[in-house]
Design a protein around this motif. Structure first.
Motif, short mmCIF file in Angstrom:
data_model
loop_
_atom_site.label_atom_id
_atom_site.label_comp_id
_atom_site.label_asym_id
_atom_site.label_seq_id
_atom_site.Cartn_x
_atom_site.Cartn_y
_atom_site.Cartn_z
N CYS A 35 0.81 -1.23 0.00
CA CYS A 35 0.00 0.00 0.00
C CYS A 35 0.84 1.27 0.00
O CYS A 35 0.36 2.34 -0.39
CB CYS A 35 -0.90 0.00 1.24
SG CYS A 35 0.01 -0.39 2.76
N PHE A 71 -2.02 -3.93 -4.38
CA PHE A 71 -2.85 -3.05 -3.53
C PHE A 71 -3.87 -2.30 -4.38
O PHE A 71 -5.08 -2.30 -4.05
CB PHE A 71 -1.95 -2.06 -2.78
CG PHE A 71 -2.72 -0.97 -2.09
CD1 PHE A 71 -3.43 -1.23 -0.92
CD2 PHE A 71 -2.77 0.31 -2.62
CE1 PHE A 71 -4.17 -0.22 -0.29
CE2 PHE A 71 -3.50 1.32 -2.00
CZ PHE A 71 -4.19 1.04 -0.83
N GLU A 83 -10.25 7.57 5.31
CA GLU A 83 -9.43 6.64 6.09
C GLU A 83 -10.28 6.00 7.20
O GLU A 83 -11.07 6.67 7.84
CB GLU A 83 -8.24 7.42 6.69
CG GLU A 83 -7.12 6.52 7.11
CD GLU A 83 -5.83 7.31 7.40
OE1 GLU A 83 -5.58 8.34 6.76
OE2 GLU A 83 -5.09 6.85 8.28
N ARG A 87 -11.82 0.81 2.28
CA ARG A 87 -10.49 0.66 1.66
C ARG A 87 -9.47 0.14 2.67
O ARG A 87 -8.65 -0.73 2.36
CB ARG A 87 -10.01 2.01 1.08
CG ARG A 87 -8.76 1.86 0.22
CD ARG A 87 -8.17 3.21 -0.19
NE ARG A 87 -7.66 3.97 0.91
CZ ARG A 87 -8.15 5.13 1.33
NH1 ARG A 87 -9.17 5.69 0.73
NH2 ARG A 87 -7.63 5.75 2.38
N CYS A 88 -9.56 0.64 3.89
CA CYS A 88 -8.61 0.21 4.92
C CYS A 88 -8.87 -1.24 5.33
O CYS A 88 -7.92 -1.99 5.56
CB CYS A 88 -8.68 1.14 6.12
SG CYS A 88 -8.28 2.84 5.69
N CYS A 91 -7.27 -3.29 2.80
CA CYS A 91 -5.81 -3.17 2.95
C CYS A 91 -5.30 -4.04 4.11
O CYS A 91 -4.29 -4.74 3.98
CB CYS A 91 -5.49 -1.69 3.17
SG CYS A 91 -3.76 -1.31 3.38
N PHE A 92 -6.00 -4.01 5.23
CA PHE A 92 -5.60 -4.84 6.38
C PHE A 92 -5.67 -6.32 5.98
O PHE A 92 -4.76 -7.09 6.26
CB PHE A 92 -6.55 -4.64 7.57
CG PHE A 92 -6.58 -3.27 8.16
CD1 PHE A 92 -5.47 -2.44 8.13
CD2 PHE A 92 -7.74 -2.78 8.77
CE1 PHE A 92 -5.50 -1.16 8.69
CE2 PHE A 92 -7.79 -1.52 9.33
CZ PHE A 92 -6.67 -0.70 9.28
N ARG A 95 -2.82 -7.52 3.72
CA ARG A 95 -1.54 -7.71 4.42
C ARG A 95 -1.59 -8.88 5.40
O ARG A 95 -0.63 -9.64 5.53
CB ARG A 95 -1.15 -6.40 5.12
CG ARG A 95 -0.74 -5.33 4.12
CD ARG A 95 -0.27 -4.07 4.78
NE ARG A 95 -1.34 -3.18 5.18
CZ ARG A 95 -1.18 -2.10 5.92
NH1 ARG A 95 0.03 -1.77 6.34
NH2 ARG A 95 -2.20 -1.32 6.23
N LYS A 121 -6.42 2.88 14.52
CA LYS A 121 -6.92 1.66 13.89
C LYS A 121 -7.70 0.80 14.88
O LYS A 121 -7.37 0.76 16.06
CB LYS A 121 -5.76 0.87 13.28
CG LYS A 121 -5.11 1.61 12.12
CD LYS A 121 -4.01 0.79 11.46
CE LYS A 121 -3.49 1.46 10.20
NZ LYS A 121 -2.80 2.72 10.42
N CYS A 170 -0.58 7.57 6.71
CA CYS A 170 -0.68 6.13 6.91
C CYS A 170 0.17 5.34 5.92
O CYS A 170 0.96 4.50 6.31
CB CYS A 170 -2.15 5.70 6.85
SG CYS A 170 -2.38 3.97 7.29
N GLY A 171 -0.02 5.61 4.61
CA GLY A 171 0.81 4.86 3.66
C GLY A 171 0.42 5.01 2.21
O GLY A 171 1.25 5.33 1.37
N CYS A 172 -0.86 4.77 1.90
CA CYS A 172 -1.25 4.80 0.48
C CYS A 172 -1.37 6.24 -0.02
O CYS A 172 -1.42 7.18 0.78
CB CYS A 172 -2.57 4.07 0.28
SG CYS A 172 -3.97 4.84 1.10
N SER A 175 -4.05 8.46 1.41
CA SER A 175 -3.96 8.92 2.80
C SER A 175 -2.98 10.08 2.97
O SER A 175 -2.78 10.56 4.08
CB SER A 175 -3.54 7.76 3.71
OG SER A 175 -2.23 7.32 3.39
S1 SF4 Z 1 -2.44 2.54 3.71
FE1 SF4 Z 1 -3.61 3.17 5.51
S2 SF4 Z 1 -5.10 4.68 4.75
FE2 SF4 Z 1 -4.32 3.54 2.98
S3 SF4 Z 1 -5.80 1.89 2.70
FE3 SF4 Z 1 -4.11 1.06 3.95
S4 SF4 Z 1 -4.80 1.35 6.08
FE4 SF4 Z 1 -6.09 2.65 4.79
#
Ligand code: SF4
Length: 178
Positions: A35, A71, A83, A87-88, A91-92, A95, A121, A170-172, A175
């Motif tokens: 992500c 992703f 967020e 979508r999160c 994403c969880f 992973r 989270k 956060c990462g993506c 966000s």
């Molecule tokens: S990186 Fe963070 S904000 Fe983006 S989808 Fe994943 S958990 Fe959500």
């Protein structure tokens, strides 16, 4: 016993590793984060994990490909979700499923995730997804809420002590704060 720890970022892995060690586990870290965007940011966070592994003498799996396409494909249609929404969740799940798969591949019995250290989270949701992933691959999932017992605060202190890079989103790409 060895435990595979899915790492979202090095600062979150500081206290999580400590807590698992205190619980009697030998931690192996697995930085799997397709992500993260862009590549330069991924590289910085990956380097911070290598630095932490060195500081805390952690066995860290290094041969992990950066596959952002996986992703983007998974969250297609949910890009504009705020967020903490669908979508999160996807994403969880992505992973955690990969961590469960890796746990099985390595012949380990159990895995955990640093994701529950974040005050932003939902630990109950992450644990439910972790258990689902574990069941799918026939391994066990270590239920956690690493933010408890001042875990998040301790992770900030430890990160400062180790001089770790700490991101501000956060990462993506969805966000990244404008
Ligand atoms: S990186 Fe963070 S904000 Fe983006 S989808 Fe994943 S958990 Fe959500």
């Amino acid at each position: 016993m060895k435990i595979l720890l899915l790492v979202c970022c090095a600062p979150d892995a500081t206290y999580s590793t400590l807590a698992l060690r205190e619980a009697g586990y030998e931690v192996i870290t697995y930085f799997y984060n397709p992500c993260i965007h862009p590549q330069e940011e991924y590289d910085k966070r990956r380097a911070a994990m290598a630095q932490l592994a060195d500081k805390m003498a952690i066995e860290d799996i290094k041969e992990v490909p950066y596959d952002p396409e996986r992703f983007f494909e998974a969250v297609k249609g949910f890009e504009s979700e705020p967020e903490g929404n669908k979508r999160c969740d996807i994403c969880f799940k992505l992973r955690l499923m990969e961590a469960a798969r890796k746990c099985k591949e390595l012949g380990l019995e159990i895995f955990a995730s640093t994701l529950t250290i974040s005050p932003h989270k939902n630990a109950a949701l992450i644990n439910a997804l972790g258990k689902e992933a574990a069941e799918h691959y026939g391994v066990k999932y270590y239920e956690s809420d690493f933010k408890k017992k001042d875990g998040f605060k301790k992770s900030i202190t430890m990160s400062k002590e180790f001089g770790l890079y700490r991101q501000n989103y956060c990462g993506c790409e969805f966000s990244i704060r404008k």
